[in-house]
Structures are given as structure tokens and as C-alpha cells.
Write a protein that holds these residues in place. Sequence first.
Motif, PDB file in Angstrom:
ATOM      1  N   ASP A  46       9.484 -61.248  -3.441  1.00  0.00           N
ATOM      2  CA  ASP A  46       8.954 -62.412  -3.020  1.00  0.00           C
ATOM      3  C   ASP A  46      10.382 -63.430  -2.831  1.00  0.00           C
ATOM      4  N   LYS A  47      11.177 -63.478  -3.704  1.00  0.00           N
ATOM      5  CA  LYS A  47      12.361 -64.503  -3.620  1.00  0.00           C
ATOM      6  C   LYS A  47      13.207 -64.196  -2.323  1.00  0.00           C
ATOM      7  N   ALA A  48      13.569 -62.868  -2.107  1.00  0.00           N
ATOM      8  CA  ALA A  48      14.247 -62.369  -0.960  1.00  0.00           C
ATOM      9  C   ALA A  48      13.449 -62.904   0.336  1.00  0.00           C
ATOM     10  N   LYS A  53      16.933 -63.788   6.236  1.00  0.00           N
ATOM     11  CA  LYS A  53      18.117 -62.971   6.356  1.00  0.00           C
ATOM     12  C   LYS A  53      17.624 -61.582   5.698  1.00  0.00           C
ATOM     13  N   LEU A  54      17.520 -60.516   6.362  1.00  0.00           N
ATOM     14  CA  LEU A  54      17.189 -59.368   5.591  1.00  0.00           C
ATOM     15  C   LEU A  54      18.523 -58.766   5.086  1.00  0.00           C
ATOM     16  N   THR A  55      18.464 -58.195   3.796  1.00  0.00           N
ATOM     17  CA  THR A  55      19.732 -57.694   3.084  1.00  0.00           C
ATOM     18  C   THR A  55      19.465 -56.224   2.713  1.00  0.00           C
ATOM     19  N   LEU A  56      20.542 -55.661   2.557  1.00  0.00           N
ATOM     20  CA  LEU A  56      20.546 -54.092   2.438  1.00  0.00           C
ATOM     21  C   LEU A  56      19.867 -54.021   0.763  1.00  0.00           C
ATOM     22  N   SER A  57      20.162 -54.716  -0.028  1.00  0.00           N
ATOM     23  CA  SER A  57      19.367 -54.921  -1.500  1.00  0.00           C
ATOM     24  C   SER A  57      17.968 -54.906  -1.269  1.00  0.00           C
ATOM     25  N   GLU A  58      17.531 -55.951  -0.241  1.00  0.00           N
ATOM     26  CA  GLU A  58      16.033 -55.986  -0.232  1.00  0.00           C
ATOM     27  C   GLU A  58      15.328 -54.637   0.305  1.00  0.00           C
ATOM     28  N   ILE A  59      16.136 -54.143   1.338  1.00  0.00           N
ATOM     29  CA  ILE A  59      15.571 -52.925   1.698  1.00  0.00           C
ATOM     30  C   ILE A  59      15.375 -51.665   0.463  1.00  0.00           C
ATOM     31  N   ARG A  60      16.740 -51.812  -0.390  1.00  0.00           N
ATOM     32  CA  ARG A  60      16.371 -50.741  -1.360  1.00  0.00           C
ATOM     33  C   ARG A  60      15.713 -51.041  -2.321  1.00  0.00           C
ATOM     34  N   ALA A  61      15.319 -52.298  -2.642  1.00  0.00           N
ATOM     35  CA  ALA A  61      14.388 -52.947  -3.523  1.00  0.00           C
ATOM     36  C   ALA A  61      13.007 -52.299  -3.293  1.00  0.00           C
ATOM     37  N   SER A 393      23.118 -63.113  -3.009  1.00  0.00           N
ATOM     38  CA  SER A 393      22.142 -62.952  -1.978  1.00  0.00           C
ATOM     39  C   SER A 393      21.399 -61.684  -2.072  1.00  0.00           C
ATOM     40  N   ASP A 394      22.069 -60.686  -2.890  1.00  0.00           N
ATOM     41  CA  ASP A 394      21.539 -59.592  -3.005  1.00  0.00           C
ATOM     42  C   ASP A 394      20.712 -59.569  -4.499  1.00  0.00           C
ATOM     43  N   GLY A 395      20.495 -60.677  -5.176  1.00  0.00           N
ATOM     44  CA  GLY A 395      19.646 -60.682  -6.222  1.00  0.00           C
ATOM     45  C   GLY A 395      20.363 -60.643  -7.408  1.00  0.00           C
ATOM     46  N   ALA A 396      19.825 -60.737  -8.528  1.00  0.00           N
ATOM     47  CA  ALA A 396      20.468 -60.402  -9.882  1.00  0.00           C
ATOM     48  C   ALA A 396      20.889 -59.101  -9.993  1.00  0.00           C
ATOM     49  N   LEU A 397      21.934 -58.531  -9.558  1.00  0.00           N
ATOM     50  CA  LEU A 397      22.244 -57.273  -9.467  1.00  0.00           C
ATOM     51  C   LEU A 397      23.405 -56.788 -10.155  1.00  0.00           C
ATOM     52  N   LEU A 398      23.310 -55.959 -11.347  1.00  0.00           N
ATOM     53  CA  LEU A 398      24.372 -55.585 -11.896  1.00  0.00           C
ATOM     54  C   LEU A 398      24.900 -54.117 -11.631  1.00  0.00           C
TER      55      LEU A 398
END
Length: 417
Positions: A46-48, A53-61, A393-398
Motif C-alpha cells: 500500500d505504501k509502495a 514508480k514500480l520497484t523490483l522490491s514491490e514485485i517481489r513483495a 525506496s524498496d521499503g524497510a528491507l534488511l
Amino acid sequence: MKLHKLLLLLLFVTFASTATAQSSSQLKRKKEALEREIELLQRNLDKAAQSKKLTLSEIRALNTKIRLMQSKISVINSEIKNLDNEIHENTNTVHSLQDQLSRLKKGYAGMIRFAQRNKNAYDKMMFIFAAQDFNQAYKRIKYLQQFGQYRKKQADYIQGTEKNLSYRIVILDKSLKAKSTLLREQESEQNKLAKNKNVQSSVLNKFKKQERQFSQDIVKRKRQQSAIDRQIRNAIQREIALARKQAEEAERLAAARAKADNKPVPVERAKTTSSFLTATPEAAKLSAGFENNRGRLPWPVGQGSITESFGEHTEGQASYNNDGVNILTSDGATVRAVFGGEVLFVTVIQGIYVVAVRHGEYFSIYQNLKSPTVAKGDKVETKQSLGTVATTSDGALLHFEIMRGQTKLNPEAWIAK
């Protein structure tokens, strides 16, 4: 014998019901965990979505969310299967109890008719005095006494069977209602899954149109990750060199003491990376503890979802290798040490904080932190805070890695399921 068989049947059903209840409880916990993970992914999606802009992180999520939704449906199917087994067992028990109750009542009715025919004291006395000898008369007295006791016992059996039957019917009714609820939940989840698959299809079409841009982003990130990996390898190599120097110095001193005391010189151990990193008792204990907790280590964040696994990946025309796992978590989530040890280094590379902790010959690496709360040389305990995850931009990603010496290991094989 009939009562004995009935009791055995009831014991078997009770045991089977208990086993099913335990299994159902485990399935419920698993489903709740999946729901929490799906909810976390949805919040990030929802935040993305607020960004154009579409990101790879959004696709993976999104891909991870769909996989988890499929797992949830699978769990619901298992719950329905458990209930079907429970309903079948309870239905059989109800039928057995009904048959047994009918036989008990029929037998009891016969005893009542017999008692009615011999209800007055005169008939009983005549029954006793009609005996051929004293021994037979005594047996008839005992028979009349036992008959009364047996009739009371049969009445108790009937009452107990009726109560058990009522209880089983209530349980059966609850199971049928629970199954109806699960079937509605299953249908709802399948509809949600279908909608998310439509979104996935739309996103993949968008990805194809922007594939060139994504390939450039992957190349850029590969360069960035290579720089981080180089620094991690160098730090670990320095640690191995230092451990080697300390081990060789300890062997030299031991040999000198033995020579001075006219004792045999200690046999040198095989010189391997593992032997150097576990040369001290403390390091050996940490290594053994870390290794013994394989598959049981806590997650480096309290709540999260693995959106990119360990190993080779292909995105469109670009391919790359992930040396760890990417865990999507909530903004400001605390990053925790997965095991006790010593902080090897805290560094910032291209604006990204990286913390590495040594556990004997094992190392855990935590990447994409902000405001680290530890420094080089600090002793840390299991689940101790190392800092908070940074939100990009990918979110809270560790990004989380585990190494044994210089060898990269799959973290999913080490952290708890």
C-alpha cells in the motif's frame, strides 16, 4: 463384553480427537502467522503504491504475498480435512452409542418385566423355598441380591450412555458449523488470491515495458553489493589472519615452555581456517553453540517476510546472485543479533550501515541499518539490538547473511521456520 468393546471404542475416539485437536491447534497458529505476514506485506505494498514508480522490491513483495496466500489456503484445506476426519469419527461414535443405548434399554425393559412379575415378598420367598437344598437356596438369595444391584448398574450405564451421546451430538454439531465457516473462509481467500493474481499480471506487464531500466538498476546494485561484499571478505580475512597469528604464537610459547621443562613438544594441530577461528575455548564454545542451534536461531527482526531467497535469481534479461536473504519488515523495526558473539565491525558503505558479528568461526551480517547501537569489539547477546532497519525506496528491507569462515551459507537453513 459389549460394554468392554464400547469403552475401548470411546477411548480410541477420545485419543483420536485429542490428536486432531493438537493438529488443529498447530494449523491455527500457522494460519495466524501467515495472516500476520500477509498483512505486513500488504502494508508495504500500500505504501509502495503511493509512489508512481514500480520497484523490483514491490514485485517481489507481491509475489511473496501470493505465495503466502496459497500457503494459507493449503492450511485451510488441512483444517477442513481434520474436521472431516473428526466428523466421521464422531458420527460413527454416535451411531455406536445409539445402538448400545437401544440394546441397554431393551435388556433393562426385560429386567423390569421380570421384577414386576416377582415384586412381592411372597413370590420371592416361594422362589427361595422351592430350592432342592440349602446350597441352592443360598445361591437363589444371592441371585436376587445381585439382580437388584445389576439392575441399578444397568440404569447407571443407560444414564451415562445418554449423557455421552448428547455430548457427542453437541461436538458433532460444532464440527459441522466450524467446517461451514472454513468453507466460507476458503472461498473468500480464493477470491482474494484471484484478484492478487490479476494485479500480479498487470505488474508483470508493466515490468516488461520498463525491463531495460530494471536491468540497469540491477547492474548498479550488483556493483554496490560487490563493494560491500569486498569489505566484508577483507574484514573476515583480517580476523582469520589475526587468529592464525595468535594460534601460532600460542604454539610457539607452548613449545618453548615444553623445551625449558624437558618435556615433549606438543604436536601441532592441522592449520585450517576453522582451527584458527576456534583456537580459544571461548571461540570454540560460540562455534559449537551456533552450530547446535541450526534451524532454531531467532529471526534478525521481530516480524518480517523473506521476499528474496538465497542463491541465483533472474529478473528479465538480468541475472544475479543473492548471498543472503532479503527480509521485508516494518518501518523502524529493531535489528537483533541472532546469537551471542562479538561485533566484528560497524561500517557505512555508500550510505548503507553494515554490522557483522562473529560467533567463533561463524559470522552473521546485517545490512541496511540506520543509527547502529553497537560498535566494533562490543560483546552482544542473542536478540540484543544492533540498531534499526533503514527505509529506502524498496521499503524497510534488511539484507541478512550467515558465513562460515569465507563460505556463504543459506540463512533460511539456520533461522527458525
